[in-house]
Design an enzyme around this catalytic site. Sequence first.
Site, PDB file in Angstrom:
ATOM      1  CD  GLN A  17      -2.833   1.308   2.372  1.00  0.00           C
ATOM      2  OE1 GLN A  17      -3.366   2.358   2.658  1.00  0.00           O
ATOM      3  NE2 GLN A  17      -3.086   0.217   3.061  1.00  0.00           N
ATOM      4  CD  GLU A 139      -1.812   2.113   8.382  1.00  0.00           C
ATOM      5  OE1 GLU A 139      -1.591   2.367   7.191  1.00  0.00           O
ATOM      6  OE2 GLU A 139      -1.832   2.984   9.269  1.00  0.00           O
ATOM      7  CG  ASP A 168       0.471   0.845   4.771  1.00  0.00           C
ATOM      8  OD1 ASP A 168       1.672   0.798   5.066  1.00  0.00           O
ATOM      9  OD2 ASP A 168      -0.277  -0.127   4.852  1.00  0.00           O
ATOM     10  N   GLY A 247      -7.855  20.467  20.255  1.00  0.00           N
ATOM     11  CA  GLY A 247      -7.509  21.861  19.999  1.00  0.00           C
ATOM     12  C   GLY A 247      -8.079  22.728  21.104  1.00  0.00           C
ATOM     13  N   GLY A 248      -8.164  24.008  20.844  1.00  0.00           N
ATOM     14  CA  GLY A 248      -8.666  24.922  21.868  1.00  0.00           C
ATOM     15  C   GLY A 248     -10.185  24.957  21.968  1.00  0.00           C
TER      16      GLY A 248
HETATM   17  N1  COA Z   1      11.852 -10.222  -9.229  1.00  0.00           N
HETATM   18  C1  COA Z   1      12.523 -10.997  -8.361  1.00  0.00           C
HETATM   19  N2  COA Z   1      12.482 -10.813  -7.026  1.00  0.00           N
HETATM   20  C2  COA Z   1      11.725  -9.802  -6.576  1.00  0.00           C
HETATM   21  C3  COA Z   1      11.000  -8.942  -7.435  1.00  0.00           C
HETATM   22  C4  COA Z   1      11.093  -9.183  -8.823  1.00  0.00           C
HETATM   23  N3  COA Z   1      10.443  -8.437  -9.713  1.00  0.00           N
HETATM   24  N4  COA Z   1      10.351  -8.029  -6.679  1.00  0.00           N
HETATM   25  C5  COA Z   1      10.642  -8.302  -5.393  1.00  0.00           C
HETATM   26  N5  COA Z   1      11.470  -9.366  -5.320  1.00  0.00           N
HETATM   27  C6  COA Z   1      12.041  -9.970  -4.115  1.00  0.00           C
HETATM   28  C7  COA Z   1      12.876  -9.012  -3.314  1.00  0.00           C
HETATM   29  O1  COA Z   1      14.133  -8.853  -3.895  1.00  0.00           O
HETATM   30  C8  COA Z   1      12.921  -9.725  -1.963  1.00  0.00           C
HETATM   31  O2  COA Z   1      13.899 -10.718  -2.010  1.00  0.00           O
HETATM   32  P1  COA Z   1      14.962 -10.989  -0.806  1.00  0.00           P
HETATM   33  O3  COA Z   1      14.147 -11.104   0.433  1.00  0.00           O
HETATM   34  O4  COA Z   1      15.618 -12.238  -1.225  1.00  0.00           O
HETATM   35  O5  COA Z   1      15.869  -9.831  -0.768  1.00  0.00           O
HETATM   36  C9  COA Z   1      11.562 -10.448  -1.914  1.00  0.00           C
HETATM   37  O6  COA Z   1      11.012 -10.325  -3.232  1.00  0.00           O
HETATM   38  C10 COA Z   1      10.556  -9.953  -0.923  1.00  0.00           C
HETATM   39  O7  COA Z   1      10.484  -8.564  -0.863  1.00  0.00           O
HETATM   40  P2  COA Z   1      10.077  -7.863   0.509  1.00  0.00           P
HETATM   41  O8  COA Z   1       9.928  -6.418   0.337  1.00  0.00           O
HETATM   42  O9  COA Z   1      11.086  -8.274   1.545  1.00  0.00           O
HETATM   43  O10 COA Z   1       8.628  -8.498   0.805  1.00  0.00           O
HETATM   44  P3  COA Z   1       8.072  -9.140   2.157  1.00  0.00           P
HETATM   45  O11 COA Z   1       6.767  -9.725   1.790  1.00  0.00           O
HETATM   46  O12 COA Z   1       9.073 -10.022   2.794  1.00  0.00           O
HETATM   47  O13 COA Z   1       7.869  -7.866   3.110  1.00  0.00           O
HETATM   48  C11 COA Z   1       6.975  -5.713   3.703  1.00  0.00           C
HETATM   49  C12 COA Z   1       6.803  -6.990   2.896  1.00  0.00           C
HETATM   50  C13 COA Z   1       5.893  -4.730   3.324  1.00  0.00           C
HETATM   51  C14 COA Z   1       6.883  -6.038   5.221  1.00  0.00           C
HETATM   52  C15 COA Z   1       8.380  -5.114   3.409  1.00  0.00           C
HETATM   53  O14 COA Z   1       8.493  -4.944   2.021  1.00  0.00           O
HETATM   54  C16 COA Z   1       8.676  -3.809   4.107  1.00  0.00           C
HETATM   55  O15 COA Z   1       8.964  -3.757   5.295  1.00  0.00           O
HETATM   56  N6  COA Z   1       8.655  -2.696   3.334  1.00  0.00           N
HETATM   57  C17 COA Z   1       8.996  -1.389   3.814  1.00  0.00           C
HETATM   58  C18 COA Z   1       7.906  -0.797   4.650  1.00  0.00           C
HETATM   59  C19 COA Z   1       6.575  -0.774   3.932  1.00  0.00           C
HETATM   60  O16 COA Z   1       6.431  -0.233   2.865  1.00  0.00           O
HETATM   61  N7  COA Z   1       5.571  -1.326   4.622  1.00  0.00           N
HETATM   62  C20 COA Z   1       4.200  -1.105   4.268  1.00  0.00           C
HETATM   63  C21 COA Z   1       3.675  -1.970   3.271  1.00  0.00           C
HETATM   64  S1  COA Z   1       2.085  -1.341   2.891  1.00  0.00           S
END
Ligand code: COA
Length: 415
Positions: A17, A139, A168, A247-248
């Site tokens: 998001q 979030e 988010d 607020g006030g």
């Molecule tokens: N091709 C190949 N690999 C891909 C890819 C693509 N097109 N797009 C993503 N990936 C891989 C990434 O390289 C990553 O690999 P790695 O773990 O080996 O380095 C993997 O997909 C997963 O990505 P990630 O962002 O770690 O996803 P997640 O599901 O583990 O975590 C979140 C999700 C949201 C918790 C995390 O992305 C995060 O903390 N983001 C920052 C804060 C944020 O935006 N949070 C709010 C979300 S609404």
Amino acid sequence: MGKALDGVRILDFTHVQSGPTCTQLLAWFGADVIKVERAGAGDITREQLRDIPDADSLYFTMLNHNKRSVTIDTKNPEGKLVLEALIQKCDVMVENFAPGALDRMGFTWERIQELNPKMIVASVKGFGPGPYEDCKVYENVAQCVGGAASTTGFDDGPPVVTGAQIGDSGTGLHLALGIVTALYQRTMTGRGQKVLAAMQDGVLNLCRVKLRDQQRLQRTGVMKEYPQYPNGTFGEAVPRAGNASGGGQPGWILKCKGWEHDPNAYIYFITQAPVWVKICNVIGKEEWATDADYATPNARLPRLKEIFAEIERWTMTKTKFEAMEILNRHDIPCGPILSMKEIMDDESLRKTGTIVEVDHPVRGKYLTVGNPIKLSDSPTEVTRSPLLGEHTDEVMAELGYSPAQIEALRTAGAI
Ligand code: COA
């Protein structure tokens, strides 16, 4: 008519998001947003909270309007080369992967700079640099660590998260401002830069008034506009203030006619000082206008509970819309508690484009929230979200790949 961000190309490496909110806004302002998704799977929200089998979820469609979708396996060596070609062609890369994911993929800031020194790399992370920088954040985690949860809810209950996605979508908004600011600076320096919006920081920014209150509390030990005054107690941290206005001008949520069966038959009522006499007249307590115990804001503070109970006796005789109509006639600030159903049916929001009906080839018609920011010279037309990989061939051709090369990359699993 042209759009504000015509000619700006965004490599949208976002998911879920926070990031998609940001790039959707940039697309609405006219940027060409190319969403890079994982080959075969795509943004995880495509299949989350589905209401129609095999159709992209509303979660996905409502956050990815006006974008193009290409699928690239950015861990495949040939896929990496395609991403490099995109980096060279784009102005901004936006990403919200878990900390370190982009580096692990081989796309460090230094590498991106080598490929395109004008590139702006914009990131959402859960936390800024510090002890928690490696943590994944969603979030509600952001709401808790940014100060919102500890200050939301009622004094006698647990911390509460709000339905507004301030972690988010709120951080996505902050990031969008950072990006357009960096684009503006680039017009003078010719250089790209990193833009970071941490979700904890974004939530705290929106909770600014609570940090104000923490310092007031430490100085005086009491905050008179909080419901804890004068009968409750204050601890060492800002307490939960229920529905107090913050607020006030004291405010509270009051029952309206029908509250027994309608969970949203309520109105927010503000006892704004300049209209106090009018409030007294409307609710039939004319004597309060001159009674020294009620006539001034300071005199009213310790009696707010009793005052709101009396006002509620009046609001309970009216529907929230009748109360809104009468109170606004007297310039008394108030707000009916609108349900999502009422908002969805609101004609005026449809007219302004704040609520828009969109047609989608798989799921059919659905409603979405349009661009909440209206520019007179850059109108927004909301177009549907892309199907997974819908524009892969089109974007590859723009990058200079021939149909045969595209086919070979597809066979190799790179796209
Ligand atoms: N091709 C190949 N690999 C891909 C890819 C693509 N097109 N797009 C993503 N990936 C891989 C990434 O390289 C990553 O690999 P790695 O773990 O080996 O380095 C993997 O997909 C997963 O990505 P990630 O962002 O770690 O996803 P997640 O599901 O583990 O975590 C979140 C999700 C949201 C918790 C995390 O992305 C995060 O903390 N983001 C920052 C804060 C944020 O935006 N949070 C709010 C979300 S609404």
